[in-house]
Design a protein around this motif. Structure first.
Motif, mmCIF file in Angstrom:
data_model
loop_
_atom_site.group_PDB
_atom_site.id
_atom_site.type_symbol
_atom_site.label_atom_id
_atom_site.label_comp_id
_atom_site.label_asym_id
_atom_site.label_seq_id
_atom_site.Cartn_x
_atom_site.Cartn_y
_atom_site.Cartn_z
ATOM 1 N N ALA A 30 0.860 -1.182 0.000
ATOM 2 C CA ALA A 30 0.000 0.000 0.000
ATOM 3 C C ALA A 30 0.896 1.231 0.000
ATOM 4 O O ALA A 30 1.894 1.277 0.726
ATOM 5 C CB ALA A 30 -0.899 -0.004 1.227
ATOM 6 N N THR A 31 0.557 2.211 -0.836
ATOM 7 C CA THR A 31 1.397 3.403 -0.947
ATOM 8 C C THR A 31 0.593 4.671 -0.709
ATOM 9 O O THR A 31 -0.633 4.694 -0.877
ATOM 10 C CB THR A 31 2.064 3.493 -2.340
ATOM 11 O OG1 THR A 31 1.047 3.593 -3.332
ATOM 12 C CG2 THR A 31 2.943 2.289 -2.609
ATOM 13 N N ALA A 32 1.309 5.719 -0.351
ATOM 14 C CA ALA A 32 0.732 7.053 -0.196
ATOM 15 C C ALA A 32 1.792 8.060 -0.624
ATOM 16 O O ALA A 32 2.985 7.853 -0.369
ATOM 17 C CB ALA A 32 0.313 7.299 1.246
ATOM 18 N N ALA A 33 1.357 9.113 -1.277
ATOM 19 C CA ALA A 33 2.272 10.161 -1.731
ATOM 20 C C ALA A 33 1.783 11.500 -1.174
ATOM 21 O O ALA A 33 1.071 12.243 -1.848
ATOM 22 C CB ALA A 33 2.338 10.192 -3.251
ATOM 23 N N PRO A 34 2.149 11.797 0.066
ATOM 24 C CA PRO A 34 1.640 13.028 0.690
ATOM 25 C C PRO A 34 2.260 14.281 0.076
ATOM 26 O O PRO A 34 3.422 14.276 -0.342
ATOM 27 C CB PRO A 34 2.069 12.873 2.145
ATOM 28 C CG PRO A 34 3.316 12.052 2.075
ATOM 29 C CD PRO A 34 3.078 11.081 0.940
ATOM 30 N N ALA A 35 1.490 15.350 0.017
ATOM 31 C CA ALA A 35 2.032 16.652 -0.364
ATOM 32 C C ALA A 35 2.928 17.121 0.778
ATOM 33 O O ALA A 35 2.549 17.025 1.944
ATOM 34 C CB ALA A 35 0.905 17.648 -0.617
ATOM 35 N N ILE A 47 5.885 15.019 8.376
ATOM 36 C CA ILE A 47 6.222 15.176 6.960
ATOM 37 C C ILE A 47 4.987 14.763 6.175
ATOM 38 O O ILE A 47 4.608 13.595 6.157
ATOM 39 C CB ILE A 47 7.437 14.313 6.566
ATOM 40 C CG1 ILE A 47 8.660 14.716 7.393
ATOM 41 C CG2 ILE A 47 7.723 14.444 5.079
ATOM 42 C CD1 ILE A 47 9.873 13.830 7.174
ATOM 43 N N GLY A 48 4.337 15.738 5.539
ATOM 44 C CA GLY A 48 3.096 15.468 4.818
ATOM 45 C C GLY A 48 1.912 15.636 5.751
ATOM 46 O O GLY A 48 1.774 16.636 6.429
ATOM 47 N N SER A 163 6.028 17.154 -4.216
ATOM 48 C CA SER A 163 5.666 15.753 -4.507
ATOM 49 C C SER A 163 6.897 14.861 -4.412
ATOM 50 O O SER A 163 7.011 13.874 -5.131
ATOM 51 C CB SER A 163 5.027 15.657 -5.894
ATOM 52 O OG SER A 163 5.956 16.072 -6.883
ATOM 53 N N ASP A 164 7.808 15.207 -3.531
ATOM 54 C CA ASP A 164 9.112 14.541 -3.455
ATOM 55 C C ASP A 164 9.059 13.104 -2.972
ATOM 56 O O ASP A 164 9.865 12.287 -3.387
ATOM 57 C CB ASP A 164 10.053 15.353 -2.557
ATOM 58 C CG ASP A 164 11.522 14.997 -2.763
ATOM 59 O OD1 ASP A 164 11.829 14.097 -3.547
ATOM 60 O OD2 ASP A 164 12.365 15.639 -2.126
#
Length: 174
Positions: A30-35, A47-48, A163-164
């Motif tokens: 499961a992935t997440a890409a926080p701003a 962080i995010g 979006s790092d």
């Protein structure tokens, strides 16, 4: 007459010693890409924001083992962090990017695991961090198949773009 040795098989039905076949049933990523912010973070900052890791159980209220957690960064990073994982949505807490991590008393019993992530690897201006071989058991809320997470800096990173990073949790489902 020569006695024939029995054939021993693994859980996929292949004879042991044959080319292994990895049976992916029961594994999930499961992935997440926080701003995130490009301003420097202080140690202890979120962080995010709160992340949702969907599909961490076969059925609502399911369980499993967190096997690995990772952070992929589009920039070169080396910071230490903790990934706080929750079996139930920590709704009483507010997690704000680049602000101090504060966990409400009502959410403390919802912590499933805290994963320290300190080992980074860099290539071509990008980097990858991981914590592996964890085997951390969890049981999710009776109404969900999702796990929730908050990434907390334990150093002072500066990220390259909003979006790092991408955070992944790998689990073995019951």
């Amino acid at each position: 007459m020569v006695a024939k040795s029995p054939t021993v098989q693994n859980d996929t039905g292949s004879p042991i010693g044959a080319t292994p076949v990895w049976n992916a049933a029961g594994m999930t990523v499961a992935t997440a890409a926080p701003a995130v912010s490009t301003s420097p973070y202080a140690s202890g900052d979120v962080i995010g924001a709160k992340m949702t890791f969907a599909g961490m159980a076969r059925d609502v209220g399911g369980s499993g083992l967190v096997q690995m957690a990772s952070i992929s960064a589009k920039s070169t990073q080396t910071f230490a962090a903790e990934l706080w994982l929750f079996h139930t949505d920590p709704a009483a807490s507010t997690f704000t990017d680049n602000a101090a991590f504060t966990l409400a008393a009502d959410d403390f019993d919802k912590v499933a695991a805290v994963v320290p992530i300190t080992d980074w690897y860099a290539a071509n201006g990008r980097s990858y961090a991981q914590a592996a071989q964890l085997a951390m058991p969890y049981k999710l809320a009776d109404s969900s198949t999702a796990m929730f997470g908050v990434l907390v800096a334990r150093a002072t990173p500066t990220l390259g773009s909003t979006s790092d990073i991408k955070v992944a949790v790998k689990g073995l489902l019951d």
